[in-house]
Design an enzyme around this catalytic site. Sequence first.
Site, PDB file in Angstrom:
ATOM      1  N   LYS A 106      -3.069  -7.053  -9.351  1.00 37.19           N
ATOM      2  CA  LYS A 106      -2.173  -5.510  -9.304  1.00 37.19           C
ATOM      3  C   LYS A 106      -0.966  -6.123  -8.500  1.00 37.19           C
ATOM      4  O   LYS A 106      -0.145  -5.008  -9.132  1.00 37.19           O
ATOM      5  CB  LYS A 106      -3.070  -5.175  -7.772  1.00 37.19           C
ATOM      6  N   GLU A 130      -9.542  -2.503 -14.575  1.00 35.98           N
ATOM      7  CA  GLU A 130     -10.603  -1.656 -13.819  1.00 35.98           C
ATOM      8  C   GLU A 130     -11.190  -2.711 -12.291  1.00 35.98           C
ATOM      9  O   GLU A 130     -10.971  -1.878 -10.876  1.00 35.98           O
ATOM     10  CB  GLU A 130     -12.010  -1.784 -14.358  1.00 35.98           C
ATOM     11  N   GLY A 135     -11.428  -2.851  -6.167  1.00 34.30           N
ATOM     12  CA  GLY A 135     -11.849  -3.714  -6.609  1.00 34.30           C
ATOM     13  C   GLY A 135     -13.726  -2.947  -7.368  1.00 34.30           C
ATOM     14  O   GLY A 135     -12.855  -2.885  -8.237  1.00 34.30           O
ATOM     15  N   ILE A 137     -14.747  -0.342  -7.072  1.00 31.56           N
ATOM     16  CA  ILE A 137     -15.169   0.967  -7.266  1.00 31.56           C
ATOM     17  C   ILE A 137     -14.846   1.441  -9.077  1.00 31.56           C
ATOM     18  O   ILE A 137     -13.576   1.138  -8.826  1.00 31.56           O
ATOM     19  CB  ILE A 137     -14.386   2.133  -6.620  1.00 31.56           C
ATOM     20  N   GLY A 188     -12.627 -13.733   6.956  1.00 25.59           N
ATOM     21  CA  GLY A 188     -12.307 -13.450   5.606  1.00 25.59           C
ATOM     22  C   GLY A 188     -12.221 -12.677   4.790  1.00 25.59           C
ATOM     23  O   GLY A 188     -11.110 -12.217   3.319  1.00 25.59           O
ATOM     24  N   GLU A 191      -6.672 -12.857   5.342  1.00 27.12           N
ATOM     25  CA  GLU A 191      -5.787 -13.671   4.554  1.00 27.12           C
ATOM     26  C   GLU A 191      -4.854 -14.357   6.309  1.00 27.12           C
ATOM     27  O   GLU A 191      -5.097 -13.941   7.241  1.00 27.12           O
ATOM     28  CB  GLU A 191      -4.488 -13.759   3.454  1.00 27.12           C
ATOM     29  N   ASP A 202      -0.207  -4.359  -0.440  1.00 30.15           N
ATOM     30  CA  ASP A 202      -1.493  -4.314  -1.270  1.00 30.15           C
ATOM     31  C   ASP A 202      -1.114  -3.226  -1.879  1.00 30.15           C
ATOM     32  O   ASP A 202      -1.783  -2.757  -3.024  1.00 30.15           O
ATOM     33  CB  ASP A 202      -2.349  -5.332  -0.314  1.00 30.15           C
ATOM     34  N   LYS A 206      -1.358  -1.522  -5.724  1.00 32.35           N
ATOM     35  CA  LYS A 206      -2.153  -0.028  -6.402  1.00 32.35           C
ATOM     36  C   LYS A 206      -1.973   1.196  -6.246  1.00 32.35           C
ATOM     37  O   LYS A 206      -2.675   1.808  -7.453  1.00 32.35           O
ATOM     38  CB  LYS A 206      -3.982  -0.170  -5.384  1.00 32.35           C
ATOM     39  N   GLY A 332     -13.836  -8.398  -1.966  1.00 30.54           N
ATOM     40  CA  GLY A 332     -15.435  -9.279  -2.110  1.00 30.54           C
ATOM     41  C   GLY A 332     -15.857  -9.868  -3.402  1.00 30.54           C
ATOM     42  O   GLY A 332     -15.382  -9.366  -4.386  1.00 30.54           O
TER      43      GLY A 332
END
Length: 462
Positions: A106, A130, A135, A137, A188, A191, A202, A206, A332
Amino acid sequence: MIDYRRLRVALLGAGAVGSQVAALLLKHGDELADRAGAALELVGIAVRDPDAPRETDLPRELFTTDAESLIIGADIVIELMGGIEPAKTYLLQAINSGADVVTANKALLATHGPEIFDAADQVGAQVYYEAAAAGAIPIIRPLRDSLAGDRVRRIMGIVNGTTNYILDRMDTEGADFSVVVAEAQALGYAEADPTADVEGYDAAQKAAILASLAFHTTVPLHAVHREGITSIDKVAIDAARHAGYVIKLLAVCERLENETDASSTGASRNGASPLLDDRRAAAYGGEAISVRVYPALIHRDHPLASVHGANNAVFVEAEAAGNLMFYGAGAGGVQTASAVLGDIVSAARRHIAGGVGVGESTRANLPIVPIGRVTTRYQITLEVEDRPGVLATVAGILSEGRVSIATVEQTVIDHPDLGVPVARLVIGTHKAREQDLSDTVDRLAASGVVERVVSVLRVEGD
Protein backbone atom coordinates in the site's frame (compact mmCIF):
# COMPACT_ATOMS: atom_id res chain seq x y z
CA MET A 1 -4.29 -35.17 -15.56
CA ILE A 2 -4.30 -32.16 -17.87
CA ASP A 3 -0.89 -31.11 -19.13
CA TYR A 4 -1.10 -27.39 -18.41
CA ARG A 5 1.22 -24.72 -19.70
CA ARG A 6 3.67 -23.82 -16.92
CA LEU A 7 4.04 -20.28 -15.65
CA ARG A 8 7.09 -19.29 -13.62
CA VAL A 9 6.20 -17.47 -10.39
CA ALA A 10 8.81 -15.50 -8.41
CA LEU A 11 8.12 -14.41 -4.83
CA LEU A 12 9.86 -11.42 -3.23
CA GLY A 13 9.58 -11.56 0.55
CA ALA A 14 8.68 -14.35 2.95
CA GLY A 15 7.25 -12.61 5.99
CA ALA A 16 3.87 -13.36 7.53
CA VAL A 17 2.03 -13.00 4.21
CA GLY A 18 4.75 -14.13 1.83
CA SER A 19 5.44 -17.39 3.65
CA GLN A 20 1.72 -18.22 3.63
CA VAL A 21 1.46 -17.47 -0.10
CA ALA A 22 4.39 -19.79 -0.80
CA ALA A 23 2.96 -22.55 1.37
CA LEU A 24 -0.46 -22.36 -0.27
CA LEU A 25 1.02 -22.30 -3.78
CA LEU A 26 2.92 -25.47 -3.01
CA LYS A 27 0.05 -27.16 -1.16
CA HIS A 28 -2.77 -26.37 -3.60
CA GLY A 29 -0.80 -26.24 -6.84
CA ASP A 30 -2.97 -28.75 -8.71
CA GLU A 31 -6.21 -27.12 -7.65
CA LEU A 32 -4.94 -23.65 -8.55
CA ALA A 33 -3.81 -24.95 -11.95
CA ASP A 34 -7.35 -26.17 -12.66
CA ARG A 35 -8.73 -22.72 -11.80
CA ALA A 36 -6.08 -20.74 -13.66
CA GLY A 37 -5.68 -22.97 -16.68
CA ALA A 38 -1.93 -23.00 -16.10
CA ALA A 39 0.50 -24.72 -13.75
CA LEU A 40 1.97 -22.20 -11.30
CA GLU A 41 5.59 -23.09 -10.64
CA LEU A 42 7.14 -21.29 -7.69
CA VAL A 43 10.69 -20.92 -8.97
CA GLY A 44 12.17 -19.08 -6.00
CA ILE A 45 11.73 -16.82 -2.99
CA ALA A 46 13.98 -13.76 -2.61
CA VAL A 47 14.76 -12.83 1.02
CA ARG A 48 17.46 -10.99 2.94
CA ASP A 49 18.27 -13.99 5.14
CA PRO A 50 17.42 -17.49 3.86
CA ASP A 51 18.07 -18.99 7.32
CA ALA A 52 15.78 -16.69 9.30
CA PRO A 53 13.01 -18.47 11.25
CA ARG A 54 9.62 -18.46 9.54
CA GLU A 55 6.07 -19.41 10.43
CA THR A 56 5.83 -22.04 7.69
CA ASP A 57 8.13 -24.87 6.65
CA LEU A 58 9.28 -24.14 3.12
CA PRO A 59 11.91 -25.94 1.00
CA ARG A 60 15.32 -24.41 1.69
CA GLU A 61 16.34 -24.67 -1.98
CA LEU A 62 13.69 -22.13 -2.98
CA PHE A 63 15.35 -19.29 -1.05
CA THR A 64 17.80 -16.86 -2.59
CA THR A 65 19.20 -13.43 -1.86
CA ASP A 66 19.47 -12.62 -5.58
CA ALA A 67 16.11 -11.02 -6.35
CA GLU A 68 17.16 -9.60 -9.71
CA SER A 69 18.16 -12.99 -11.12
CA LEU A 70 14.91 -14.45 -9.85
CA ILE A 71 12.87 -11.77 -11.60
CA ILE A 72 14.48 -12.46 -14.98
CA GLY A 73 12.42 -15.03 -16.85
CA ALA A 74 9.47 -14.99 -14.41
CA ASP A 75 5.96 -14.72 -15.83
CA ILE A 76 4.46 -13.47 -12.58
CA VAL A 77 6.35 -11.61 -9.85
CA ILE A 78 4.80 -11.33 -6.37
CA GLU A 79 6.14 -8.46 -4.26
CA LEU A 80 5.45 -8.85 -0.53
CA MET A 81 8.53 -7.14 0.85
CA GLY A 82 6.83 -3.92 1.88
CA GLY A 83 8.37 -0.46 2.00
CA ILE A 84 9.41 1.71 -0.92
CA GLU A 85 12.87 0.47 -1.81
CA PRO A 86 14.04 -1.93 -3.08
CA ALA A 87 10.42 -2.97 -3.74
CA LYS A 88 9.85 -0.20 -6.29
CA THR A 89 13.04 -1.02 -8.23
CA TYR A 90 12.19 -4.73 -8.31
CA LEU A 91 8.59 -4.13 -9.42
CA LEU A 92 9.73 -1.87 -12.28
CA GLN A 93 12.34 -4.45 -13.30
CA ALA A 94 9.66 -7.14 -13.34
CA ILE A 95 7.28 -5.01 -15.40
CA ASN A 96 9.98 -4.04 -17.89
CA SER A 97 10.93 -7.69 -18.28
CA GLY A 98 7.35 -8.44 -19.39
CA ALA A 99 6.03 -10.01 -16.18
CA ASP A 100 2.72 -9.27 -14.56
CA VAL A 101 3.11 -8.22 -10.93
CA VAL A 102 1.11 -8.86 -7.78
CA THR A 103 1.66 -6.66 -4.74
CA ALA A 104 0.16 -5.90 -1.34
CA ASN A 105 2.38 -2.84 -0.91
CA LYS A 106 0.00 0.00 0.00
CA ALA A 107 2.81 2.44 0.82
CA LEU A 108 4.41 1.94 -2.58
CA LEU A 109 1.17 2.25 -4.55
CA ALA A 110 -0.04 5.29 -2.60
CA THR A 111 3.29 7.03 -3.19
CA HIS A 112 4.40 5.83 -6.63
CA GLY A 113 1.29 4.20 -8.08
CA PRO A 114 1.05 6.39 -11.22
CA GLU A 115 4.68 5.65 -12.14
CA ILE A 116 4.18 1.91 -11.68
CA PHE A 117 0.88 1.80 -13.58
CA ASP A 118 2.34 3.89 -16.39
CA ALA A 119 5.31 1.50 -16.70
CA ALA A 120 2.87 -1.43 -16.95
CA ASP A 121 0.84 0.38 -19.62
CA GLN A 122 3.98 0.99 -21.69
CA VAL A 123 4.69 -2.74 -22.03
CA GLY A 124 1.14 -4.12 -21.80
CA ALA A 125 1.66 -5.71 -18.38
CA GLN A 126 -0.83 -5.80 -15.51
CA VAL A 127 -0.53 -4.76 -11.87
CA TYR A 128 -2.70 -6.65 -9.37
CA TYR A 129 -3.10 -5.31 -5.83
CA GLU A 130 -6.25 -6.66 -4.19
CA ALA A 131 -4.45 -7.15 -0.86
CA ALA A 132 -3.16 -3.55 -0.70
CA ALA A 133 -6.29 -1.82 0.61
CA ALA A 134 -8.17 -4.05 3.03
CA GLY A 135 -6.34 -7.34 3.57
CA ALA A 136 -8.57 -10.28 2.72
CA ILE A 137 -11.59 -8.12 1.86
CA PRO A 138 -12.28 -8.08 -1.91
CA ILE A 139 -12.70 -4.35 -2.58
CA ILE A 140 -10.28 -3.50 -5.42
CA ARG A 141 -12.08 -5.59 -8.06
CA PRO A 142 -15.57 -4.38 -7.06
CA LEU A 143 -14.44 -0.75 -7.37
CA ARG A 144 -12.37 -1.22 -10.52
CA ASP A 145 -14.65 -3.64 -12.38
CA SER A 146 -18.08 -4.28 -10.83
CA LEU A 147 -18.84 -0.60 -10.15
CA ALA A 148 -17.05 0.78 -13.21
CA GLY A 149 -20.41 1.63 -14.81
CA ASP A 150 -21.80 3.28 -11.68
CA ARG A 151 -21.03 6.55 -9.91
CA VAL A 152 -19.56 6.05 -6.47
CA ARG A 153 -20.71 8.85 -4.22
CA ARG A 154 -18.92 7.98 -1.02
CA ILE A 155 -16.70 5.41 0.66
CA MET A 156 -16.35 5.07 4.42
CA GLY A 157 -13.86 2.47 5.49
CA ILE A 158 -12.43 0.98 8.64
CA VAL A 159 -9.21 -0.05 6.94
CA ASN A 160 -6.79 -0.43 9.85
CA GLY A 161 -7.34 -3.39 12.14
CA THR A 162 -4.98 -2.17 14.86
CA THR A 163 -6.83 1.07 15.50
CA ASN A 164 -10.20 -0.65 15.30
CA TYR A 165 -9.06 -3.13 17.95
CA ILE A 166 -7.85 -0.31 20.19
CA LEU A 167 -10.98 1.82 19.87
CA ASP A 168 -13.27 -1.20 20.21
CA ARG A 169 -11.61 -2.25 23.48
CA MET A 170 -11.81 1.31 24.79
CA ASP A 171 -15.52 1.42 23.93
CA THR A 172 -16.66 -2.03 25.07
CA GLU A 173 -14.43 -2.48 28.12
CA GLY A 174 -13.43 1.03 29.14
CA ALA A 175 -9.77 0.13 28.65
CA ASP A 176 -7.05 2.78 28.68
CA PHE A 177 -5.43 3.71 25.35
CA SER A 178 -1.85 2.90 26.40
CA VAL A 179 -2.88 -0.43 27.94
CA VAL A 180 -4.71 -1.55 24.79
CA VAL A 181 -1.83 -0.50 22.55
CA ALA A 182 0.49 -2.71 24.60
CA GLU A 183 -1.97 -5.61 24.30
CA ALA A 184 -2.25 -5.07 20.54
CA GLN A 185 1.53 -5.26 20.29
CA ALA A 186 1.59 -8.49 22.32
CA LEU A 187 -1.07 -10.01 20.05
CA GLY A 188 0.83 -9.01 16.91
CA TYR A 189 -1.80 -6.51 15.78
CA ALA A 190 0.54 -3.55 16.31
CA GLU A 191 4.23 -3.12 15.55
CA ALA A 192 6.79 -2.25 18.23
CA ASP A 193 6.47 1.29 16.87
CA PRO A 194 2.70 1.68 16.30
CA THR A 195 2.97 5.15 14.75
CA ALA A 196 1.91 4.12 11.24
CA ASP A 197 -1.32 2.73 12.65
CA VAL A 198 -2.31 5.05 15.51
CA GLU A 199 -1.38 8.24 13.63
CA GLY A 200 -3.39 7.22 10.57
CA TYR A 201 -0.56 6.84 8.03
CA ASP A 202 -1.55 3.28 7.08
CA ALA A 203 -5.20 4.23 6.65
CA ALA A 204 -4.27 7.31 4.59
CA GLN A 205 -2.31 5.17 2.13
CA LYS A 206 -5.31 2.88 1.70
CA ALA A 207 -7.66 5.85 1.35
CA ALA A 208 -5.56 7.21 -1.52
CA ILE A 209 -5.80 3.86 -3.32
CA LEU A 210 -9.55 3.49 -2.78
CA ALA A 211 -10.32 7.07 -3.82
CA SER A 212 -8.23 6.76 -6.98
CA LEU A 213 -10.26 3.73 -8.01
CA ALA A 214 -13.68 4.99 -6.94
CA PHE A 215 -13.40 8.39 -8.61
CA HIS A 216 -11.11 7.51 -11.55
CA THR A 217 -8.72 10.21 -10.40
CA THR A 218 -5.10 10.05 -9.29
CA VAL A 219 -5.08 10.92 -5.58
CA PRO A 220 -1.59 11.74 -4.31
CA LEU A 221 -0.88 10.78 -0.73
CA HIS A 222 -0.20 14.37 0.31
CA ALA A 223 -3.80 15.28 -0.67
CA VAL A 224 -5.23 12.94 1.97
CA HIS A 225 -6.02 14.76 5.20
CA ARG A 226 -4.79 12.62 8.09
CA GLU A 227 -5.41 12.53 11.83
CA GLY A 228 -4.73 9.68 14.24
CA ILE A 229 -6.39 8.38 17.40
CA THR A 230 -3.81 9.33 20.05
CA SER A 231 -6.01 12.15 21.36
CA ILE A 232 -8.99 9.85 22.00
CA ASP A 233 -9.47 9.27 25.73
CA LYS A 234 -12.10 7.90 28.09
CA VAL A 235 -13.93 11.24 28.19
CA ALA A 236 -14.39 11.20 24.40
CA ILE A 237 -15.42 7.53 24.41
CA ASP A 238 -17.98 8.09 27.17
CA ALA A 239 -19.40 11.23 25.54
CA ALA A 240 -19.80 9.35 22.27
CA ARG A 241 -21.54 6.42 23.94
CA HIS A 242 -23.90 8.69 25.85
CA ALA A 243 -24.91 10.40 22.59
CA GLY A 244 -25.50 7.05 20.84
CA TYR A 245 -22.25 6.95 18.87
CA VAL A 246 -19.09 4.90 18.65
CA ILE A 247 -15.68 6.27 17.63
CA LYS A 248 -13.97 4.68 14.62
CA LEU A 249 -10.91 5.68 12.63
CA LEU A 250 -12.48 6.22 9.22
CA ALA A 251 -11.12 6.63 5.73
CA VAL A 252 -13.69 8.85 4.01
CA CYS A 253 -13.60 9.27 0.22
CA GLU A 254 -16.40 11.51 -0.99
CA ARG A 255 -17.68 13.01 -4.23
CA LEU A 256 -18.73 16.62 -3.66
CA GLU A 257 -20.93 18.80 -5.84
CA ASN A 258 -21.37 22.56 -6.21
CA GLU A 259 -17.80 23.25 -5.13
CA THR A 260 -17.61 26.64 -6.84
CA ASP A 261 -19.16 28.66 -4.03
CA ALA A 262 -16.02 29.51 -2.04
CA SER A 263 -12.32 30.00 -2.54
CA SER A 264 -9.70 27.49 -1.46
CA THR A 265 -8.97 27.59 2.25
CA GLY A 266 -5.29 26.74 1.96
CA ALA A 267 -3.21 23.90 3.33
CA SER A 268 -4.76 21.25 5.55
CA ARG A 269 -3.35 20.40 8.94
CA ASN A 270 -1.15 17.58 7.65
CA GLY A 271 0.53 19.76 5.02
CA ALA A 272 -1.49 19.03 1.88
CA SER A 273 -1.38 21.79 -0.71
CA PRO A 274 -4.59 23.63 -1.67
CA LEU A 275 -5.54 21.55 -4.70
CA LEU A 276 -8.79 23.20 -5.72
CA ASP A 277 -9.63 26.68 -6.92
CA ASP A 278 -13.02 27.84 -8.14
CA ARG A 279 -11.95 28.11 -11.79
CA ARG A 280 -10.83 24.49 -11.84
CA ALA A 281 -13.94 23.30 -10.00
CA ALA A 282 -16.13 25.12 -12.50
CA ALA A 283 -14.36 23.34 -15.35
CA TYR A 284 -15.54 20.05 -13.84
CA GLY A 285 -19.14 21.13 -13.42
CA GLY A 286 -18.61 21.99 -9.76
CA GLU A 287 -17.61 18.41 -8.90
CA ALA A 288 -14.65 17.63 -6.67
CA ILE A 289 -13.58 14.96 -4.23
CA SER A 290 -12.49 14.89 -0.61
CA VAL A 291 -10.21 12.20 0.85
CA ARG A 292 -9.60 12.20 4.57
CA VAL A 293 -8.72 9.98 7.53
CA TYR A 294 -9.67 10.81 11.10
CA PRO A 295 -11.44 9.44 14.18
CA ALA A 296 -15.15 10.07 13.74
CA LEU A 297 -18.47 9.39 15.41
CA ILE A 298 -20.65 6.73 13.82
CA HIS A 299 -24.18 6.14 15.08
CA ARG A 300 -24.51 2.76 16.75
CA ASP A 301 -27.21 1.76 14.26
CA HIS A 302 -24.80 2.14 11.32
CA PRO A 303 -23.30 -1.12 9.96
CA LEU A 304 -19.75 0.16 10.53
CA ALA A 305 -20.46 0.52 14.26
CA SER A 306 -20.73 -3.27 14.57
CA VAL A 307 -17.23 -3.91 13.22
CA HIS A 308 -15.34 -5.23 16.24
CA GLY A 309 -11.83 -6.37 17.08
CA ALA A 310 -9.18 -6.17 14.38
CA ASN A 311 -11.65 -6.56 11.53
CA ASN A 312 -12.04 -4.12 8.64
CA ALA A 313 -15.06 -3.01 6.64
CA VAL A 314 -15.62 -0.77 3.63
CA PHE A 315 -19.03 0.86 3.16
CA VAL A 316 -19.69 2.05 -0.41
CA GLU A 317 -22.53 4.34 -1.46
CA ALA A 318 -23.17 4.21 -5.22
CA GLU A 319 -25.73 6.06 -7.30
CA ALA A 320 -27.35 3.00 -8.89
CA ALA A 321 -26.20 0.07 -6.75
CA GLY A 322 -27.08 1.79 -3.48
CA ASN A 323 -25.29 0.90 -0.27
CA LEU A 324 -22.78 -1.96 -0.27
CA MET A 325 -20.64 -3.20 2.60
CA PHE A 326 -17.52 -5.39 2.41
CA TYR A 327 -16.45 -6.92 5.73
CA GLY A 328 -13.73 -9.26 6.90
CA ALA A 329 -10.19 -9.68 8.14
CA GLY A 330 -8.10 -6.65 7.33
CA ALA A 331 -4.79 -8.29 8.16
CA GLY A 332 -3.21 -11.62 9.04
CA GLY A 333 -0.84 -13.76 7.04
CA VAL A 334 -3.15 -16.48 5.77
CA GLN A 335 -6.11 -14.12 5.35
CA THR A 336 -4.17 -11.61 3.24
CA ALA A 337 -2.60 -14.50 1.33
CA SER A 338 -6.10 -15.36 0.10
CA ALA A 339 -6.33 -12.02 -1.74
CA VAL A 340 -2.81 -12.42 -3.14
CA LEU A 341 -3.58 -15.90 -4.46
CA GLY A 342 -6.70 -14.58 -6.15
CA ASP A 343 -4.53 -12.05 -7.96
CA ILE A 344 -2.07 -14.77 -8.98
CA VAL A 345 -4.87 -16.81 -10.52
CA SER A 346 -6.13 -13.71 -12.37
CA ALA A 347 -2.63 -13.02 -13.67
CA ALA A 348 -2.28 -16.60 -14.86
CA ARG A 349 -5.60 -16.46 -16.69
CA ARG A 350 -4.52 -13.27 -18.44
CA HIS A 351 -1.30 -14.93 -19.59
CA ILE A 352 -3.25 -17.80 -21.05
CA ALA A 353 -5.78 -15.53 -22.77
CA GLY A 354 -3.07 -13.20 -24.08
CA GLY A 355 -3.39 -9.54 -24.94
CA VAL A 356 -2.29 -6.40 -23.15
CA GLY A 357 -3.10 -5.57 -19.57
CA VAL A 358 -5.97 -3.26 -18.64
CA GLY A 359 -4.70 0.11 -17.45
CA GLU A 360 -5.95 2.08 -14.47
CA SER A 361 -8.82 4.49 -15.17
CA THR A 362 -7.79 7.93 -13.87
CA ARG A 363 -9.07 10.07 -16.71
CA ALA A 364 -11.75 11.82 -14.66
CA ASN A 365 -8.99 13.89 -13.01
CA LEU A 366 -11.38 15.52 -10.55
CA PRO A 367 -9.98 18.28 -8.34
CA ILE A 368 -9.42 17.49 -4.67
CA VAL A 369 -10.67 19.81 -1.96
CA PRO A 370 -8.66 20.66 1.14
CA ILE A 371 -10.16 19.67 4.48
CA GLY A 372 -11.25 23.23 5.22
CA ARG A 373 -13.99 23.05 2.58
CA VAL A 374 -15.60 19.85 3.88
CA THR A 375 -18.99 20.19 5.54
CA THR A 376 -20.19 17.82 8.26
CA ARG A 377 -21.63 17.74 11.78
CA TYR A 378 -19.48 17.84 14.91
CA GLN A 379 -19.43 16.97 18.58
CA ILE A 380 -17.38 19.44 20.64
CA THR A 381 -16.49 18.61 24.24
CA LEU A 382 -15.34 21.53 26.40
CA GLU A 383 -14.44 22.03 30.04
CA VAL A 384 -15.49 25.53 31.13
CA GLU A 385 -15.77 27.64 34.26
CA ASP A 386 -18.84 26.69 36.28
CA ARG A 387 -20.41 30.13 36.63
CA PRO A 388 -23.36 32.05 35.18
CA GLY A 389 -23.02 33.43 31.67
CA VAL A 390 -20.42 30.97 30.41
CA LEU A 391 -22.85 28.97 28.29
CA ALA A 392 -24.15 32.16 26.72
CA THR A 393 -20.59 33.22 25.89
CA VAL A 394 -19.84 29.86 24.30
CA ALA A 395 -23.08 29.97 22.29
CA GLY A 396 -22.26 33.48 21.11
CA ILE A 397 -18.80 32.49 19.87
CA LEU A 398 -20.27 29.52 17.99
CA SER A 399 -22.94 31.71 16.41
CA GLU A 400 -20.40 34.31 15.33
CA GLY A 401 -18.41 31.53 13.68
CA ARG A 402 -21.45 30.31 11.68
CA VAL A 403 -21.63 27.10 13.74
CA SER A 404 -25.20 26.26 14.73
CA ILE A 405 -25.87 24.34 17.96
CA ALA A 406 -28.13 21.27 17.73
CA THR A 407 -27.74 19.85 21.25
CA VAL A 408 -26.01 20.78 24.50
CA GLU A 409 -25.43 18.65 27.58
CA GLN A 410 -23.77 20.03 30.71
CA THR A 411 -22.26 18.08 33.58
CA VAL A 412 -20.48 19.51 36.63
CA ILE A 413 -17.30 17.63 37.49
CA ASP A 414 -14.48 17.93 40.01
CA HIS A 415 -11.37 18.78 38.04
CA PRO A 416 -8.33 17.00 39.55
CA ASP A 417 -5.87 19.71 38.48
CA LEU A 418 -7.83 22.87 39.20
CA GLY A 419 -9.29 21.66 42.50
CA VAL A 420 -12.57 23.47 41.77
CA PRO A 421 -15.74 22.33 40.00
CA VAL A 422 -15.88 22.88 36.26
CA ALA A 423 -18.66 22.26 33.80
CA ARG A 424 -18.20 19.84 30.94
CA LEU A 425 -20.17 20.81 27.85
CA VAL A 426 -20.88 18.31 25.09
CA ILE A 427 -22.14 20.30 22.11
CA GLY A 428 -23.61 18.72 19.01
CA THR A 429 -23.70 20.95 15.94
CA HIS A 430 -25.65 21.13 12.74
CA LYS A 431 -23.61 20.86 9.55
CA ALA A 432 -20.78 23.35 9.40
CA ARG A 433 -17.79 23.98 7.20
CA GLU A 434 -14.56 22.58 8.60
CA GLN A 435 -12.68 25.86 8.33
CA ASP A 436 -15.43 27.74 10.16
CA LEU A 437 -15.50 25.10 12.88
CA SER A 438 -11.73 25.07 13.27
CA ASP A 439 -11.53 28.86 13.55
CA THR A 440 -14.38 28.87 16.04
CA VAL A 441 -12.76 26.25 18.25
CA ASP A 442 -9.58 28.34 18.28
CA ARG A 443 -11.61 31.33 19.45
CA LEU A 444 -13.27 29.23 22.14
CA ALA A 445 -9.88 28.05 23.40
CA ALA A 446 -8.69 31.65 23.67
CA SER A 447 -11.93 33.03 25.14
CA GLY A 448 -10.96 32.92 28.79
CA VAL A 449 -14.04 30.89 29.80
CA VAL A 450 -12.90 27.58 28.32
CA GLU A 451 -10.45 25.69 30.51
CA ARG A 452 -9.83 22.92 27.97
CA VAL A 453 -11.02 21.78 24.56
CA VAL A 454 -11.35 18.08 25.32
CA SER A 455 -12.17 16.85 21.83
CA VAL A 456 -13.62 17.82 18.47
CA LEU A 457 -15.02 14.90 16.52
CA ARG A 458 -16.80 14.79 13.18
CA VAL A 459 -20.07 12.89 12.79
CA GLU A 460 -20.14 10.62 9.73
CA GLY A 461 -22.63 8.22 8.23
CA ASP A 462 -25.84 10.21 8.75
